[in-house]
Write a protein that holds these residues in place. Structure first.
Motif, PDB file in Angstrom:
ATOM      1  N   THR A  69       0.834  -1.206   0.000  1.00 17.70           N
ATOM      2  CA  THR A  69       0.000   0.000   0.000  1.00 17.70           C
ATOM      3  C   THR A  69       0.871   1.260   0.000  1.00 17.70           C
ATOM      4  OG1 THR A  69      -1.610  -1.266   1.297  1.00 17.70           O
ATOM      5  CG2 THR A  69      -1.996   1.092   1.083  1.00 17.70           C
ATOM      6  N   ALA A  70       1.977   1.218   0.735  1.00 17.62           N
ATOM      7  CA  ALA A  70       2.914   2.347   0.735  1.00 17.62           C
ATOM      8  C   ALA A  70       3.466   2.591  -0.661  1.00 17.62           C
ATOM      9  CB  ALA A  70       4.055   2.074   1.712  1.00 17.62           C
ATOM     10  N   ARG A  71       3.834   1.516  -1.363  1.00  9.32           N
ATOM     11  CA  ARG A  71       4.367   1.663  -2.721  1.00  9.32           C
ATOM     12  C   ARG A  71       3.310   2.232  -3.662  1.00  9.32           C
ATOM     13  NH1 ARG A  71       8.528   0.021  -6.145  1.00  9.32           N
ATOM     14  NH2 ARG A  71       9.706  -0.756  -4.364  1.00  9.32           N
ATOM     15  N   PHE A  72       2.072   1.762  -3.518  1.00 11.83           N
ATOM     16  CA  PHE A  72       0.985   2.298  -4.344  1.00 11.83           C
ATOM     17  C   PHE A  72       0.858   3.799  -4.143  1.00 11.83           C
ATOM     18  CE2 PHE A  72      -3.368   3.667  -4.998  1.00 11.83           C
ATOM     19  CZ  PHE A  72      -3.702   3.098  -6.214  1.00 11.83           C
ATOM     20  N   PHE A  73       0.896   4.251  -2.891  1.00 11.97           N
ATOM     21  CA  PHE A  73       0.783   5.693  -2.619  1.00 11.97           C
ATOM     22  C   PHE A  73       1.929   6.443  -3.291  1.00 11.97           C
ATOM     23  CE2 PHE A  73       1.554   9.597  -0.348  1.00 11.97           C
ATOM     24  CZ  PHE A  73       0.282  10.108  -0.152  1.00 11.97           C
ATOM     25  N   MET A  74       3.144   5.942  -3.135  1.00 14.57           N
ATOM     26  CA  MET A  74       4.303   6.632  -3.690  1.00 14.57           C
ATOM     27  C   MET A  74       4.270   6.646  -5.220  1.00 14.57           C
ATOM     28  SD  MET A  74       5.975   7.713  -1.075  1.00 14.57           S
ATOM     29  CE  MET A  74       6.346   7.404   0.657  1.00 14.57           C
ATOM     30  N   GLU A  75       3.763   5.583  -5.836  1.00 21.64           N
ATOM     31  CA  GLU A  75       3.758   5.488  -7.296  1.00 21.64           C
ATOM     32  C   GLU A  75       2.621   6.272  -7.934  1.00 21.64           C
ATOM     33  OE1 GLU A  75       5.622   0.967  -7.915  1.00 21.64           O
ATOM     34  OE2 GLU A  75       3.441   1.305  -8.004  1.00 21.64           O
ATOM     35  N   ARG A  76       1.429   6.232  -7.344  1.00 21.18           N
ATOM     36  CA  ARG A  76       0.245   6.694  -8.052  1.00 21.18           C
ATOM     37  C   ARG A  76      -0.435   7.921  -7.433  1.00 21.18           C
ATOM     38  NH1 ARG A  76      -1.554   3.099 -12.034  1.00 21.18           N
ATOM     39  NH2 ARG A  76      -3.498   4.296 -12.100  1.00 21.18           N
ATOM     40  N   ILE A  77      -0.101   8.262  -6.197  1.00 23.43           N
ATOM     41  CA  ILE A  77      -0.773   9.387  -5.540  1.00 23.43           C
ATOM     42  C   ILE A  77       0.192  10.536  -5.267  1.00 23.43           C
ATOM     43  CG2 ILE A  77      -2.073  10.111  -3.502  1.00 23.43           C
ATOM     44  CD1 ILE A  77      -3.198   7.271  -3.330  1.00 23.43           C
ATOM     45  N   LEU A  78       1.333  10.245  -4.680  1.00 25.08           N
ATOM     46  CA  LEU A  78       2.268  11.313  -4.311  1.00 25.08           C
ATOM     47  C   LEU A  78       2.759  12.140  -5.505  1.00 25.08           C
ATOM     48  CD1 LEU A  78       3.687  12.703  -1.983  1.00 25.08           C
ATOM     49  CD2 LEU A  78       5.542  11.030  -2.177  1.00 25.08           C
ATOM     50  N   PRO A  79       2.923  11.569  -6.715  1.00 25.45           N
ATOM     51  CA  PRO A  79       3.374  12.399  -7.852  1.00 25.45           C
ATOM     52  C   PRO A  79       2.451  13.563  -8.179  1.00 25.45           C
ATOM     53  CG  PRO A  79       3.707  10.072  -8.344  1.00 25.45           C
ATOM     54  CD  PRO A  79       2.923  10.124  -7.066  1.00 25.45           C
ATOM     55  N   GLU A  80       1.258  13.597  -7.602  1.00 27.31           N
ATOM     56  CA  GLU A  80       0.351  14.724  -7.816  1.00 27.31           C
ATOM     57  C   GLU A  80       0.947  16.031  -7.295  1.00 27.31           C
ATOM     58  OE1 GLU A  80      -3.943  16.199  -6.169  1.00 27.31           O
ATOM     59  OE2 GLU A  80      -3.723  14.038  -6.473  1.00 27.31           O
ATOM     60  N   THR A  81       1.979  15.959  -6.454  1.00 27.31           N
ATOM     61  CA  THR A  81       2.611  17.198  -5.974  1.00 27.31           C
ATOM     62  C   THR A  81       3.115  18.048  -7.136  1.00 27.31           C
ATOM     63  OG1 THR A  81       4.757  16.087  -5.702  1.00 27.31           O
ATOM     64  CG2 THR A  81       3.303  16.180  -3.755  1.00 27.31           C
ATOM     65  N   ALA A  82       3.594  17.400  -8.199  1.00 31.23           N
ATOM     66  CA  ALA A  82       4.097  18.154  -9.366  1.00 31.23           C
ATOM     67  C   ALA A  82       2.964  18.918 -10.043  1.00 31.23           C
ATOM     68  CB  ALA A  82       4.768  17.205 -10.346  1.00 31.23           C
ATOM     69  N   LEU A  83       1.785  18.302 -10.132  1.00 30.45           N
ATOM     70  CA  LEU A  83       0.621  18.974 -10.709  1.00 30.45           C
ATOM     71  C   LEU A  83       0.218  20.171  -9.854  1.00 30.45           C
ATOM     72  CD1 LEU A  83      -1.878  19.152 -12.579  1.00 30.45           C
ATOM     73  CD2 LEU A  83      -2.986  17.461 -11.073  1.00 30.45           C
ATOM     74  N   ARG A  84       0.156  19.969  -8.547  1.00 35.56           N
ATOM     75  CA  ARG A  84      -0.217  21.071  -7.647  1.00 35.56           C
ATOM     76  C   ARG A  84       0.783  22.222  -7.767  1.00 35.56           C
ATOM     77  NH1 ARG A  84      -5.478  20.486  -5.661  1.00 35.56           N
ATOM     78  NH2 ARG A  84      -5.862  18.298  -5.218  1.00 35.56           N
ATOM     79  N   LYS A  85       2.060  21.915  -7.811  1.00 39.65           N
ATOM     80  CA  LYS A  85       3.091  22.947  -7.949  1.00 39.65           C
ATOM     81  C   LYS A  85       2.916  23.714  -9.261  1.00 39.65           C
ATOM     82  CE  LYS A  85       8.105  23.284  -8.693  1.00 39.65           C
ATOM     83  NZ  LYS A  85       8.052  23.313 -10.181  1.00 39.65           N
ATOM     84  N   ALA A  86       2.646  22.999 -10.359  1.00 41.03           N
ATOM     85  CA  ALA A  86       2.467  23.651 -11.658  1.00 41.03           C
ATOM     86  C   ALA A  86       1.277  24.604 -11.636  1.00 41.03           C
ATOM     87  CB  ALA A  86       2.289  22.593 -12.750  1.00 41.03           C
ATOM     88  N   ARG A  87       0.203  24.212 -10.992  1.00 44.15           N
ATOM     89  CA  ARG A  87      -0.969  25.085 -10.888  1.00 44.15           C
ATOM     90  C   ARG A  87      -0.644  26.338 -10.084  1.00 44.15           C
ATOM     91  NH1 ARG A  87      -5.532  20.630  -9.168  1.00 44.15           N
ATOM     92  NH2 ARG A  87      -6.119  19.914 -11.254  1.00 44.15           N
ATOM     93  N   ILE A  88       0.044  26.170  -8.975  1.00 46.79           N
ATOM     94  CA  ILE A  88       0.397  27.316  -8.135  1.00 46.79           C
ATOM     95  C   ILE A  88       1.190  28.336  -8.935  1.00 46.79           C
ATOM     96  CG2 ILE A  88       1.862  28.023  -6.181  1.00 46.79           C
ATOM     97  CD1 ILE A  88       1.028  25.292  -4.882  1.00 46.79           C
ATOM     98  N   GLU A  89       2.129  27.838  -9.726  1.00 45.06           N
ATOM     99  CA  GLU A  89       3.046  28.725 -10.450  1.00 45.06           C
ATOM    100  C   GLU A  89       2.402  29.427 -11.637  1.00 45.06           C
ATOM    101  OE1 GLU A  89       6.319  26.125 -11.235  1.00 45.06           O
ATOM    102  OE2 GLU A  89       7.165  26.376  -9.209  1.00 45.06           O
TER     103      GLU A  89
END
Length: 597
Positions: free
Chosen positions: A563-583
């Motif tokens: 479950t930890a690997r699933f989070f790191m692979e498929r959910i956590l990468p959303e940080t890049a999307l959030r950062k792009a929106r902020i900028e």
């Protein structure tokens, strides 16, 4: 009828192996919370949740509360008996100081229990939940006489409490508040005004209701600086402390609302009601924030709890429901179709909810532990550091866990297909109940603005730098650990996005505040993703340690790592999307005239 199994094993894993609660035995109340004691408390809380609270959840939703001609309110059938069982078990006073009749155990343990009870029956648990918030405000700001008079019966659950803030014309902007207080010369005040959306405002569960009311003393300054907090009981007290005359405070109506039907959300009329000042005049907001901050943690807890029970029901349904065949070949040859759990998209849905819920539980308990340290540590520097983090993450926890709690209740409902839209299966109630958590105790857009506008730059950014340092130190400490490297590298990428977004705000939001407002919700969720990733990093380390030691439930640890690997692979990468929106800033967002909408 929906099912629920309290996640005792998972909660013990977080408390014992991730947070290592035993390390905090120097704090008051923690030495009594031995591993055996904690397990016994959680096991019993699970039993109460499953056998007492859950059975009246769906019926309470269907029946709702009834207001009578005399202004009294009847809660749904079974609520009084379930509340009495909860009250008699001493659950309300679990973490309240012993001097006020509580048990003085860690607040962290109280939150662990609350995650069970709120999942089983959110509407019913709001009654004692509001009481606990009122108790917290009185413990900090009440006079010694007020504490002695009101707290024992509130802690025991014989009396309950509420929070009276919102008025028809003002919600978040409390400076517009009109309820007035007129001094009577004997230390009391006459309170006049109308409050709306008052959860647990009138009911038949307790003998008395203690309203904490924000009002403006005649002649006080306008705005929030002129607000005071008052204790306004449903029943006044006689000289010997027994219940006396009915006060001039009443339920004018019960709000007809989308969910939490079992909780009486009331219009409360104060018609010259007798009230007593709590704390200092014109400093009522300071006193109320004690209650609001505790309430915000509790609401974040509700978001995670509803996602948990919705997930459990969706996973059970997915294992039983036959529909289609697996893409890789027949899996249930003895049946006309395979259970839908074989389909990747069903797995995606369930894994997404599970990854959030398990990390959310850890985030909640980690935050609650910061609260315990901030209030109980003998070390001033340790208290300050914990309080800094607590103030920073409270809006994150409230906003992210309730946004995602609702999203995931909807996703769990989707697993049922058309059966999820039918009331008898219970998924509709989870969706409807979860929705309010995004709104009350400060709508999530306000939480985002609080984070970016107040918390981020507070004390020169001390809190955010401390949080980034803690997560960065964790990544560095395990960088050379081959087993942990995937998790720490993934977490470090998310942390880098959060740091870059923070720096962008520093460079672009001071001169143009709309940039901060435009990016605030994305920033809240970006930090939330990183915080949840940090929880998964810590849980992965604890799982590896558990596997290395042998014994215990080895499959539990292996499942945790998947479950930890699933989070790191498929959910956590959303940080890049959030950062792009902020900028992207605020330019396009603010370009249209108001008339163009």
């Amino acid at each position: 009828m929906p099912i629920y199994k309290a996640p005792v094993e998972d909660t013990l894993f977080v408390l014992d192996e991730v947070l290592q609660l035993a390390r905090y035995n120097n704090l008051p109340g923690f030495s009594e919370a031995t591993p055996d004691m904690v397990e016994a408390i959680l096991t019993e809380a699970g039993r109460v949740s499953e056998e007492v609270l859950l059975p009246v959840n769906a019926t309470g939703d269907a029946e709702g509360c009834i207001r009578h001609e005399d202004g009294s309110v009847t809660t749904p059938n079974g609520f009084r008996q379930a509340y009495a069982a909860y009250r008699d078990g001493g659950w309300i006073g679990l973490a309240i100081p012993e001097e006020f009749g509580g048990q003085g155990l860690p607040y962290t343990l109280h939150c662990a229990v609350g995650a069970f009870t709120s999942a089983a029956n959110m509407a019913l648990m709001m009654y004692p939940g509001l009481t606990q918030g009122a108790i917290a405000a009185l413990v900090v700001h009440g006079s010694e006489e007020q504490k002695a008079t009101w707290l024992p019966n509130m802690v025991s659950g014989l009396w309950s409490g509420t929070m009276n803030l919102t008025e028809p014309h003002c919600g978040t902007d409390l400076g517009l508040l009109r309820t007035k207080a007129v001094p009577q010369g004997d230390g009391s005040y006459k309170i006049t005004g109308q409050k709306i959306f008052i959860s647990a405002g009138e009911h038949d569960l307790t003998e008395n209701i203690v309203h904490l009311v924000l009002a403006r003393i005649e002649g006080a300054p306008e705005g929030t600086k002129g607000l005071s907090l008052f204790l306004v009981p449903k029943f006044l007290l006689n000289a010997d402390g027994t219940l006396g005359a009915r006060n001039a405070v009443s339920c004018g109506a019960i709000e007809h609302k989308m969910g939490i039907h079992g909780n009486a959300t009331c219009v409360i009329n104060h018609d010259g009601a007798t009230g007593y000042l709590v704390g200092e005049a014109n400093r009522g907001l300071n006193a109320m924030f004690v209650m609001m901050n505790e309430a915000r943690l509790s609401v974040g807890l509700q978001g995670m709890a509803i996602a948990d029970i919705a997930y459990q029901n969706a996973a059970h349904y997915a294992r039983e429901r036959l529909q289609g065949r697996s893409l890789t070949g027949v899996k249930a040859a003895d049946k006309p179709a395979d259970p839908i759990i074989v389909h990747p998209d069903v797995r995606r849905t369930l894994m997404t909810i599970r990854a959030f819920t398990e990390a959310g539980r850890a985030f909640l308990l980690w935050t609650a532990l910061k609260s315990d340290i901030a209030h109980r540590s003998p070390d001033a520097a340790e208290r300050q550091a914990a309080d800094d983090i607590l103030g920073l993450v409270t809006p994150i926890l409230k906003g992210v866990m309730t946004d995602k709690g609702f999203d995931h209740a909807v996703m769990a409902q989707q697993i049922f297909g058309g059966h999820g839209y039918i009331e008898e299966n219970g998924m509709s109630q989870f969706v409807r109940d979860a929705r309010i958590a995004m709104i009350y105790e400060g709508a999530n857009g306000i939480q985002a603005l609080d984070l970016v506008g107040r918390k981020l730059g507070q004390n020169g950014g001390r809190a955010i730098m401390a949080l980034f340092r803690e997560i960065g130190d964790f990544c560095e400490a395990h960088r050379a650990d081959e087993a942990m490297s995937f998790y720490t590298k993934s977490l470090k990428k998310g942390l880098n996005d959060a740091q870059a977004a923070t720096m962008w705000f520093m460079q672009h939001a001071i001169a143009k505040p709309d940039n901060a407002g435009a990016g605030s919700t994305d920033y809240l969720h970006l930090l939330g993703l990183v915080a949840l990733g940090y929880m998964w990093g810590q849980m992965a380390k604890a799982a590896f340690d558990g596997l290395a030691k042998g014994g215990g439930d080895q499959d539990f640890y292996r499942n945790k790592l998947v479950t930890a690997r699933f989070f790191m692979e498929r959910i956590l990468p959303e940080t890049a999307l959030r950062k792009a929106r902020i900028e992207t800033g605020a330019e396009t967002m603010m370009a249209l005239s108001a008339e163009a909408f």
